[in-house]
Design a protein around this motif. Structure first.
Motif, PDB file in Angstrom:
ATOM      1  N   ILE A   1       0.838  -1.203   0.000  1.00 13.22           N
ATOM      2  CA  ILE A   1       0.000   0.000   0.000  1.00 13.22           C
ATOM      3  C   ILE A   1       0.871   1.251   0.000  1.00 13.22           C
ATOM      4  O   ILE A   1       0.649   2.194  -0.764  1.00 13.22           O
TER       5      ILE A   1
ATOM      6  N   THR B   1       2.546   1.740  -3.343  1.00 16.84           N
ATOM      7  CA  THR B   1       1.598   2.146  -4.376  1.00 16.84           C
ATOM      8  C   THR B   1       1.330   3.642  -4.357  1.00 16.84           C
ATOM      9  O   THR B   1       1.212   4.285  -5.409  1.00 16.84           O
ATOM     10  N   TYR B   2       1.259   4.211  -3.170  1.00 17.78           N
ATOM     11  CA  TYR B   2       0.846   5.604  -3.056  1.00 17.78           C
ATOM     12  C   TYR B   2       1.996   6.595  -2.977  1.00 17.78           C
ATOM     13  O   TYR B   2       1.763   7.810  -3.073  1.00 17.78           O
TER      14      TYR B   2
ATOM     15  N   LEU C   1      -2.715   8.189   4.505  1.00 22.16           N
ATOM     16  CA  LEU C   1      -3.170   6.820   4.255  1.00 22.16           C
ATOM     17  C   LEU C   1      -3.753   6.164   5.488  1.00 22.16           C
ATOM     18  O   LEU C   1      -3.993   4.954   5.490  1.00 22.16           O
TER      19      LEU C   1
ATOM     20  N   ILE D   1      -7.343   4.507   4.658  1.00 19.21           N
ATOM     21  CA  ILE D   1      -7.372   3.307   3.820  1.00 19.21           C
ATOM     22  C   ILE D   1      -6.723   2.125   4.534  1.00 19.21           C
ATOM     23  O   ILE D   1      -7.161   0.976   4.387  1.00 19.21           O
ATOM     24  N   THR D   2      -5.692   2.385   5.337  1.00 21.31           N
ATOM     25  CA  THR D   2      -5.073   1.276   6.068  1.00 21.31           C
ATOM     26  C   THR D   2      -6.009   0.750   7.147  1.00 21.31           C
ATOM     27  O   THR D   2      -6.084  -0.466   7.375  1.00 21.31           O
TER      28      THR D   2
ATOM     29  N   ILE E   1      -8.695  -1.421   5.359  1.00 24.11           N
ATOM     30  CA  ILE E   1      -8.230  -2.729   4.898  1.00 24.11           C
ATOM     31  C   ILE E   1      -7.992  -3.680   6.058  1.00 24.11           C
ATOM     32  O   ILE E   1      -8.429  -4.837   6.038  1.00 24.11           O
TER      33      ILE E   1
ATOM     34  N   GLY F   1       1.756   0.866   6.980  1.00 22.30           N
ATOM     35  CA  GLY F   1       1.148   1.306   5.730  1.00 22.30           C
ATOM     36  C   GLY F   1       1.163   2.811   5.540  1.00 22.30           C
ATOM     37  O   GLY F   1       1.414   3.311   4.439  1.00 22.30           O
ATOM     38  N   TYR F   2       0.922   3.550   6.623  1.00 20.48           N
ATOM     39  CA  TYR F   2       0.795   5.001   6.552  1.00 20.48           C
ATOM     40  C   TYR F   2       2.144   5.693   6.749  1.00 20.48           C
ATOM     41  O   TYR F   2       2.581   6.510   5.930  1.00 20.48           O
TER      42      TYR F   2
END
Length: 832
Positions: free
Chosen positions: A501, A504-505, A522, A525-526, A529, A548-549
């Motif tokens: 993730i 990707t961003y 993020l 979104i994390t 998910i 993720g963030y």
């Protein structure tokens, strides 16, 4: 000394420049106004291919200035960069000296340690990067003046005058890890909420992995985010202007305007900012929270919702506090078109949509303040998550049903919807606008960039790719060890997914941040998910969200610092090591400080801790890790999500549904539990995903048809620019946009020479003055005697009490809803 042996301009740049000169030679030679022939280009007459060759932008760059564009091969085509960044380099200037590392490491210990100490206190204080930049300057000057000119093992203790490159490297070391490492909150939450106290190895592995793995990603992304001249990173220009001002650097981009020198202008503005902040920051705080409309009728809850600054929409729109104005960033650094996007999004979503939803009692909004970051139970009290937890820290559904659903304010619900939109809009915008840019940059070497700064930097050895690979693999292994050896409930595949993730961003978000000065988060979104994938695992949720963030955020911090080094001509390899070493030291120090505080401060993190160490961030982070299981109506499906933020929803007006109107429907989206009598109300926020996907396509299509319209400036920041609401309100957005309009639009257009010389210096001076003033006020007047200095005089007069009275502030600072509850009364659904 200017470098005269730089790499020549790249062939495509040279061809574009020669083509441009040939196009305009005849008309310039016959010009009747006497202007001399040169390389100045009117951008409107250039072909798209030539513009791309001159700027490196393979997209319609909204930062291009048609009136002040230049095609000179020794200048940046962007006036912002020309005004703040020198277009020369002295490759022999000392950079990685012994005093650089000693001073830099000293600040990498002191500043992160102090920030971590006050991170757990309310009120706290933060030593920002610009303070580190200012503090480093006299330290370096003193070292140059007083250290003996000796050599120890061949290393000079005093190689001469303190240089600007040394100053940049010290500042980066002091600031890269200055803020509290995000993962330290995982450790604190485990200790406070879940009684999990693991050894220092676990803590160090988690913090290092989450902090440094992003650096390896940022290194890979540097060819997309650092090298291209179109990636200007506006916030760095303020730092560059301050560096060059402090070191009296002169270059052509400053212009030839007379008047005060930049140095003297900085001193005057700094002193003015420093002394003025004593008024809104301590002596007369009503100047900061100047909600004058609520003072007329202070106990009117409706007026408070619209005009209040603490829990309202802030329609009073006046503040005299630069700290409030720059809460979301300096308006003198962000481009005006980006500010206009953010302001337009704020007006529509928060001054129009939010009041409509609130006063129609959508999501039971009237029972809460219109703007609050607190989660509530059905008695309008802060939600007590411990009442719904079992002994093993999972959710007890029976206790949940006996206690209360969770609710959040209208602005908080809208902020989640806008987060959904920004997540999909970012990817779609990057695909539509940046795909060619990404493809071209993936094949372009640094010396081929059409930019004087890239060509100057191409002489220095670059960081080998295998350095980033080794860093990634090392931190990846630490991450695997931390989740496998200790009981974190997080599988390896979730760790890998979090990194995917982030990967990707990084480039889409980084490109948007590099041109707009705004970053998309993020965290939503994390949470979404991990909530679907691993319900009921709070520690795993925190770790997934962090990897993720924060991995993405750290990657962009790395890229931003590399761009600062790019502008200031710092060799890349010392930049790499300074960031890595300083981050390791800072993270280790922060963990040590945190462990000492837990051991030696009585009642640490307790709500009534006598010295104010109540750990407000830890409380929020811990509550966000609670698992709440929410069910759809019977027979459809069941999902579980993770967060502390839940909201009740009730509507009987606008839906047609097969669900019986008395059936309570609970749907959890990205951590928000919506309790419905109609399913379609909840889905309104889910549709923001679709809105974020479709909006860039519409704007891109119309821009293709009308290429000279304002649509070229439409950007995803219209969704994510208001991400700090709540707790931010109009006081942080409207004055910010007004100041930005004055300086970035009016003055820039009408007094360009003044703007070129002073704009970024003014931003640095105002920010520096406020930052230093905050520290002086805190350590001299607020921290001593636990804040009781002036308690019966200066703190008690009208100008310091009026902002904290009335319906806006509410009892205990909790705000006042339009429909307050009677004792024992509840609101929301009758069953859940």
């Amino acid at each position: 000394m200017a470098d005269t042996n730089v790499a020549p301009p790249s062939p495509h740049y040279q061809m574009a420049r020669e083509s441009n000169i040939q196009q305009h030679a005849d008309e310039k030679a016959s010009s009747t106004d006497g202007e001399k022939m040169g390389n100045e280009a009117t951008i409107a007459t250039l072909e798209d291919d030539n513009i791309a060759a001159l700027t490196g932008a393979q997209f319609d760059d909204p930062n291009l200035d048609k009136e002040h564009f230049t095609a000179l091969d020794d200048e940046s085509p962007y006036p912002e960069v020309r005004s703040a960044v020198a277009n020369t380099d002295d490759p022999d200037m000392p950079v990685t000296t012994l005093r650089t590392w000693v001073i830099g490491i000293a600040w990498a210990i002191i500043i992160p340690g102090l920030n971590q100490f006050f991170f757990f206190r309310f009120p706290g204080v933060t030593i920002t990067g610009i303070v580190a930049q200012l503090l480093s300057f006299p330290c370096g000057r003193a070292a140059a003046a007083y250290l003996p000119n000796w050599r120890v093992f061949g290393v000079s203790l005093n190689p001469g005058p303190f240089t600007v490159k040394e100053h940049v490297l010290i500042t980066i070391m002091a600031s890269v890890g200055a803020g509290s490492a995000y993962a330290t909150d995982i450790v604190a939450v485990q200790r406070v909420y879940y009684n999990q106290t693991y050894n220092f190895s676990y803590q160090w592995f988690v913090v290092m992995s989450t902090q440094l793995i992003g650096f390896s990603i940022g290194g890979v992304a540097r060819r997309f985010l650092v090298a291209p001249p179109s990636m200007i990173w506006p916030a760095n220009l303020v730092n560059c202007a301050l560096f060059n001002t402090l070191h009296s650097q002169y270059y052509a981009g400053v212009g030839t305007r007379g008047g005060l020198s930049r140095e003297r202008f900085f001193v005057y503005a700094f002193l003015g900012s420093f002394f003025w902040y004593f008024f809104p920051g301590y002596i007369f705080q009503a100047l900061s929270y100047f909600s004058w409309v609520t003072w007329i009728r202070p106990n009117n809850a409706t007026i408070a919702q619209l005009f209040g600054y603490f829990h309202g929409m802030g329609m009073s729109v006046v503040t005299f506090d630069w700290n409030q104005i720059t809460y979301i960033g300096s308006p003198l650094a962000t481009p005006w078109w980006a500010e206009a996007n953010i302001f337009a999004g704020f007006v529509f979503f928060y001054w129009f949509l939010t009041p409509v939803l609130y006063f129609t009692n959508t999501w039971f909004g009237k029972f809460m303040p219109i703007s609050s970051r607190t989660s509530y139970d059905n008695q309008m009290q802060t939600y007590d998550v411990k009442r719904i937890l079992t002994a093993d820290n999972t959710v007890d559904l029976d206790a949940y049903h006996k206690y209360s659903p969770l609710f959040l304010s209208t602005t908080f619900a809208i902020s989640y919807g806008l987060s959904f939109a920004s997540i999909t809009a970012t990817l779609m915008h990057a695909f539509l606008y940046f795909r060619k840019q990404i493809w071209v940059q993936s094949r372009r070497a640094l010396h081929e960039q059409p930019d004087i700064h890239a060509r100057l930097m191409s002489r220095y050895p670059q960081v080998p790719e295998w350095w980033y690979l080794v860093l990634f693999l090392g931190m990846f292994v630490l991450g695997i060890i931390s989740i496998e050896v200790w009981p974190t409930q997080m599988p390896v595949w979730a760790f890998v997914l979090a990194l995917i993730i982030a990967f990707t961003y990084v480039i889409p978000i980084g490109m948007i941040q590099a041109i707009t000065n705004q970053q998309v988060g993020l965290n939503v979104i994390t949470e979404l998910i991990i909530g679907y994938a691993l319900p009921g695992r709070p520690v795993a949720m925190m770790m997934f969200k962090t990897w993720g963030y924060i991995t993405m955020a750290q990657a962009l911090t790395f890229a931003s610092d590399f761009k600062l080094g790019h502008y200031m001509k710092i060799p890349p390899r010392p930049m790499f090591w300074s960031q890595v070493v300083a981050t390791v030291i800072a993270g280790t120090v922060q963990l040590g400080v945190q462990a000492w505080m837990f051991t030696n401060i009585n009642d640490f993190c307790a709500p009534d801790q006598k010295d104010g160490f109540i750990c407000p961030s830890t409380e929020v982070f811990g509550t966000a890790s609670i698992i709440v299981r929410a069910s759809f109506f019977p027979g459809i499906s069941t999902i579980s999500m993770t967060d502390n933020i839940d909201s009740g929803v009730s509507s009987d007006r606008s839906c047609s549904s097969a669900v019986d109107r008395h059936t309570i429907v609970s749907i959890r989206v990205a951590g928000i539990v919506f309790h419905l009598t109609r399913v379609c109300v909840c889905l309104a926020l889910v549709f923001f995903f679709l809105i974020g996907t479709v909006t860039p396509v519409i704007a891109w299509s119309l821009n293709k048809k009308y290429p000279n319209s304002f649509l070229k400036y439409v950007n995803p920041v219209i969704f994510n620019g208001t991400g700090l609401i709540p707790p931010a309100t109009a006081i942080n957005y409207v004055p910010w946009a007004a100041v930005g309009f004055i300086f970035q639009y009016v003055i820039r257009r009408r007094h360009f020479s003044w703007w070129t010389k002073y704009n970024y210096v003014l931003s640095a001076a105002l920010d520096s003055g406020v930052a230093v003033s905050i520290l002086v006020i805190f350590f001299a007047l607020q921290f001593p005697k636990n804040g009781t200095i002036g308690l019966t005089n200066i703190q008690a007069w009208w100008g310091n009490t009026i902002p904290f009275t009335g319906a806006d502030y509410g009892p205990g600072g909790a705000g006042t809803p339009v429909r307050p509850l009677a004792p024992g009364e509840t609101f929301g659904p009758s069953t859940w």
